[in-house]
Design an enzyme around this catalytic site. Structure first.
Site, short mmCIF file in Angstrom:
data_model
loop_
_atom_site.label_atom_id
_atom_site.label_comp_id
_atom_site.label_asym_id
_atom_site.label_seq_id
_atom_site.Cartn_x
_atom_site.Cartn_y
_atom_site.Cartn_z
N GLU A 514 0.85 -1.17 0.00
CA GLU A 514 0.00 0.00 0.00
C GLU A 514 0.90 1.24 0.00
O GLU A 514 1.20 1.78 -1.04
CB GLU A 514 -0.95 -0.01 1.20
CG GLU A 514 -1.96 1.11 1.13
CD GLU A 514 -3.32 0.73 1.71
OE1 GLU A 514 -3.50 -0.38 2.20
OE2 GLU A 514 -4.21 1.60 1.67
N ASP A 521 -5.04 10.43 6.57
CA ASP A 521 -3.99 10.04 7.50
C ASP A 521 -3.05 11.23 7.71
O ASP A 521 -2.67 11.56 8.84
CB ASP A 521 -3.19 8.84 6.96
CG ASP A 521 -4.07 7.63 6.64
OD1 ASP A 521 -5.14 7.82 6.02
OD2 ASP A 521 -3.69 6.50 6.99
N GLU A 775 -2.29 0.33 13.26
CA GLU A 775 -3.45 0.73 12.47
C GLU A 775 -4.75 0.50 13.25
O GLU A 775 -5.68 1.30 13.18
CB GLU A 775 -3.48 -0.11 11.19
CG GLU A 775 -4.65 0.15 10.28
CD GLU A 775 -4.54 -0.64 8.98
OE1 GLU A 775 -3.95 -1.73 8.99
OE2 GLU A 775 -5.03 -0.14 7.94
C1 BGC Z 1 -5.24 2.83 4.48
C2 BGC Z 1 -5.72 3.95 5.35
C3 BGC Z 1 -6.49 4.87 4.47
C4 BGC Z 1 -7.67 4.07 4.02
C5 BGC Z 1 -8.76 4.78 3.32
C6 BGC Z 1 -6.42 2.09 3.99
O1 BGC Z 1 -6.13 0.98 3.27
O2 BGC Z 1 -4.31 2.03 5.10
O3 BGC Z 1 -4.81 4.45 6.20
O4 BGC Z 1 -6.77 6.10 4.97
O5 BGC Z 1 -7.31 2.92 3.33
O6 BGC Z 1 -9.86 4.33 3.87
#
Ligand code: BGC
Length: 892
Positions: A514, A521, A775
């Site tokens: 990712e 964030d 997370e």
């Molecule tokens: C990420 C998050 C991000 C989100 C959006 C995720 O996969 O890790 O931090 O803000 O997707 O919903």
């Protein structure tokens, strides 16, 4: 996979496993009288290759004398390539400004080093001065983009025949490029260089500069950064060789989670561009540029990818390839890929660099030839490994993981001793070294991983091994400690999360497939990030990515840089970062250049057009709600409308800052309308907010959406919810939680949340051995969404500085002109924090003792502060060191 057992690596006993301390630079000694220090140009120290035509020059101030405030300054700029040439002087300006004077002299020449000197005067005429320099970037490129055309790649070299197949993930070997030229030793030499992909440049066998993963990540379709290096010391008389290795990186490697093959995001394979400018004392210059005369061959790196890892086949090394005298007749002529330089821009921030090397905390032999190394700290970086002389062709592989899993046949079944890699998803995060029979040190060059543990396979004995910490070079600015070691550790974990995720762009996480620049964030963490480190230049660059990603209709994206396959826009709280981030940067650093009011207004207009009744009901993209909230869902239109109002109100304020009063009036009216609509739709007469969730109240209170009479009931209801259920917020609510509780008289509850050790809570993570912020609140969840280094929930860091220690800024202040020192002791005995603000050092230390309460505060020159002592006493102070004591009984 985890079922209802604690997350991988989480000891069931709750024993704390401290991580590594963050190396924080010492606070500089203060001079006896007023003097500037910490000179910055465009928010950077002595930047090479500046692109800004009118750079911002700023400095910090220090003095040991109280009230030693500046009354005037003078800035003088000279051309250092023409000694003695004055370029611009402000003359003495009767103004206290220190946080930003914009260069307003004649047009700066390209490729030129300028010196600048600042003098400041105190009221009694005392003056202090300091100097620095900046160097301008390149303007007219003549170099061609060159590449190693993969269709001309010959089959793998003989030594690899007959061996177990190497899984190269469909990636191509990293090309090397070289060019020999002859030149006399110059007076000055500069290398202007970039890549579509990643590059490491070399001159006469020496590595050029210390940038890692250069040129960094941008949306390469719009913008590619170049770097500038002073290579004067590397050029020699006669034959010279300029060379480079290039790799896929974000350009043509695997990026993000989209199921795309490498080469499908920005381009198919890497390209390189460089110009070496040699200047001689007689005024002549010589340019050595990339072009058809260059030679190319595959090197020993059989593949390198940010997610998959890197494979270095030492047998394919060709010693001397980057030095004069090497016979490159077997190499191919480089392929010219084009001459379009329109996307090349000077870097706005410092590059990623390698920082400290962490020694192992423990090494466990899992099986013959298999060792598990615990570095004691979750980081972003890579392993540096001494490999002894092994039989030729022997493979040594290094796999990375953030945590361990069990039960296993080895060791403690509660913790496990196998790498947990399921949460990496398709990021293999495996580096491979293939021996040529010699002892060597292996450290991959074009990848990085998020890890605490490494499993090394292929060595009977494990020798020297370290974890190299990598991140963007963001000067560390904050320190915090308090009497509760778990809270102090939480602060360090938050800092490590920032270090691991500020890698060219602010990412969500550094480990899985990712690692994207998710906007929410970044916006929720930004206030914390700004206190931990000087992130002005880092975010100035990222705001370019945000701006590149804005749609023609005005929609800000949800990730920046954009990449094909992940492109979407407009999630409430995510896309709004296009407004919230520049506004906060302006408040912290005082530079109005952060405020692209045009872009901000286009965003507000875009949401408005799609939601003319002022309730953000109609999606303009996905809705991630209060992401990963453990509590009941907050109504989505409420979240959207709150952010719509916030964006409109802040854009209005930004418009006023830059003198666009007409736009500001219009946006203020819109913001007032949205506020009204919000109240009508979501707030009842008793101050209840629709959904009755913590995040609903937090948004309404923090964004000032409630009518006067509803504020106290709403704050009380929030307090009731927190008292009854503890932490119930996700990414959007969490950063507001403690600050809003504090602001509404509920310090006790904010401390209760901070001090909680059961899930969900921050200290549950700390007590479970976390060395970064997770997370998920409890570290338990499907491995596909269970990062152990995700900074969003660490946004409480801001409140550790502003609430617990008491370093805050008044609501109408910018650049820490008016400080608010309001510590909230809770049950703590002491706390201390310091912050290297844009103006100078701010420090607070307080302590409770049987005798009473003592607070020491340091206020930088040019600032004032209101100090709130426990019990309600308030004092106004000017700059300098101040101590306050309350004898027992005076405290609340
Ligand atoms: C990420 C998050 C991000 C989100 C959006 C995720 O996969 O890790 O931090 O803000 O997707 O919903």
């Amino acid at each position: 996979m985890l079922g209802d057992v604690p997350g991988p690596g989480v000891p069931a006993t709750g024993a704390s496993v401290p991580g590594a301390p963050i190396p924080v630079p010492a606070v500089p000694d203060r001079p006896a009288r007023l003097a500037p220090y910490g000179l910055r140009c465009e928010h950077r120290t002595e930047p090479m290759g500046l692109g800004a035509p009118a750079p911002l020059l700023s400095w910090r101030l220090a003095s040991r004398q109280a009230g030693d405030d500046p009354v005037a300054y003078q800035v003088d700029v000279t051309d250092l390539t023409r000694p003695g040439t004055s370029v611009w002087s402000t003359g003495r300006v009767e103004d206290a400004a220190s946080v930003g004077v914009r260069y307003a002299g004649p047009a700066l020449r390209p490729r030129t080093r300028y010196g600048w000197h600042v003098t400041v005067w105190a009221q009694d005429g005392t003056r202090g001065s300091a100097e620095s320099w900046f160097e301008t970037g390149h303007d007219t490129w003549t170099a061609s983009w060159i590449t190693h055309d993969p269709s001309r790649v010959e089959p793998v070299d003989p030594p690899t025949r007959g061996e177990q197949a190497l899984d190269d993930h469909g990636l191509l070997a990293c090309p090397r490029l070289r060019h020999a030229f002859s030149a006399p030793v110059p007076a000055r030499a500069r290398l202007y260089v970039s890549a579509r992909g990643l590059y490491e440049a070399r001159l006469n066998g020496e590595r050029v500069g210390d940038a890692e993963l250069a040129p960094g990540w941008t949306d390469y379709r719009s913008r590619i950064q170049y770097q500038v290096y002073d290579v004067t010391a590397l050029v020699r008389d006669g034959e010279n060789v300029l060379a480079a290795t290039v790799a896929d990186g974000w350009w043509s490697g695997f990026v993000g989670f989209a199921p795309r093959r490498a080469g499908q995001h920005y381009g198919p394979f890497p390209e390189f561009v460089a110009e070496l400018h040699l200047s001689y004392d007689d005024g002549s210059t010589r340019v050595v540029a990339t072009g058809p005369a260059w030679r190319t061959a595959r090197g020993p790196i059989r593949y390198a990818d940010l997610l998959k890892g890197e494979c270095h086949d030492a047998r394919l090394e060709t010693p001397g390839w980057d030095r004069p005298g090497f016979d490159d007749s077997a190499w191919l002529p480089a392929t010219v890929a084009g001459d379009d330089h329109s996307s090349l821009v000077a870097s706005r921030d410092e590059p990623v660099r390698a920082f400290e090397r962490l020694a192992p905390r423990s090494v466990t032999r899992l099986a013959p030839g298999v060792h598990l190394v615990d570095f004691g700290q979750n980081i972003a970086g890579r392993v540096r490994l001494a490999v002894p002389a092994l039989p030729e062709g022997r493979r040594v592989s290094v796999r990375h993981g953030e945590t361990l899993e069990g039960p296993t046949p080895h060791g403690d079944p509660r913790i496990g001793d196998r790498l947990h890699i399921a949460n990496l998803r398709t990021a293999d995060a495996t580096d491979v070294f293939i021996s040529a029979g010699r002892a060597e040190v292996f450290e991959p060059r074009f990848t990085y991983h998020g890890f605490r543990y490494a499993e090394v396979t292929g060595l009977d004995e494990l020798g020297d091994v370290h974890a190299v910490v990598l991140h963007s070079d963001i000067p560390w600015a904050g320190r915090f400690a308090c009497s509760d070691p778990d809270i102090t550790r939480l602060h360090a974990n938050i800092g490590w999360g920032q270090r691991g995720n500020f890698v060219s762009v602010p990412t969500d996480c550094p480990q899985r497939d990712e690692r994207l620049g998710w906007l929410a964030d970044a916006q929720v963490f930004l206030p914390t990030a700004c206190l931990n480190a000087d992130v002005a230049a880092f975010f100035a660059k990222w705001l370019d990515d945000v701006s590149d990603a804005q749609s023609p209709e005005g929609g800000f994206s949800n990730v920046a840089p954009l990449l094909t396959g992940v492109a979407d826009e407009g999630a409430p709280g995510w896309a709004d970062a296009g407004v919230l981030v520049p506004w906060h940067l302006y408040r912290v650093y005082g530079d109005p250049a952060f405020l692209d009011v045009e872009a901000m207004a286009r965003w507000v207009g875009f949401v408005h057009r799609n939601n003319p009744d002022l309730i953000w009901r109609h999606r303009v993209g996905p809705h991630f709600a209060d992401w990963l909230s453990p509590g009941p869902p907050t109504p989505r239109p409420l979240i959207g409308t709150a952010y719509f109002q916030r964006s409109a109100a802040l854009t209005a304020r930004a418009a006023r800052v830059v003198g666009r009063d007409g736009d500001a009036d219009h946006l203020d009216a819109l913001a007032a309308g949205i506020r009204q609509a919000f109240v009508k739709e979501f707030v009842d007469a008793g101050g209840r907010v629709a959904g009755d969730t913590q995040t609903g109240y937090l948004l309404a209170l923090a964004f000032d959406l409630l009518p006067e009479e509803a504020v106290a009931p709403a704050a009380d209801r929030l307090a009731e919810l927190v008292a009854a259920s503890g932490l119930q917020t996700g990414f959007l609510g969490v950063s507001l939680l403690c600050p809003v509780l504090s602001a509404h008289g509920h310090d006790d509850l904010a401390h209760a949340l901070l001090g909680r050790t059961g899930p969900p809570s921050w200290l549950h993570q700390v007590r479970s051995g976390a060395t970064t912020v997770w997370e998920r609140w409890d570290g338990v969840g499907a491995p596909s969404m269970n990062s152990f280094n995700h900074y969003a929930l660490g946004s409480v860091g801001e409140w550790l500085y502003s609430g617990v220690a008491g370093i805050g800024q008044a609501p109408t202040s910018t650049a820490y002109r008016e400080l608010v020192v309001r510590p909230s002791p809770g049950d703590l005995d002491w706390a201390e924090a310091s912050y290297e603000s844009v103006r100078g050092t701010v420090g607070v230390r307080w302590e409770r003792s049987p005798e009473g309460f003592r607070l020491d505060a340091t206020i930088p020159p040019g600032a004032t502060a209101t100090v709130h002592l426990p019990g309600g006493t308030t004092r106004r102070v000017t700059s300098g060191d101040h101590s306050f004591t309350l004898v027992r009984g005076e405290t609340a």
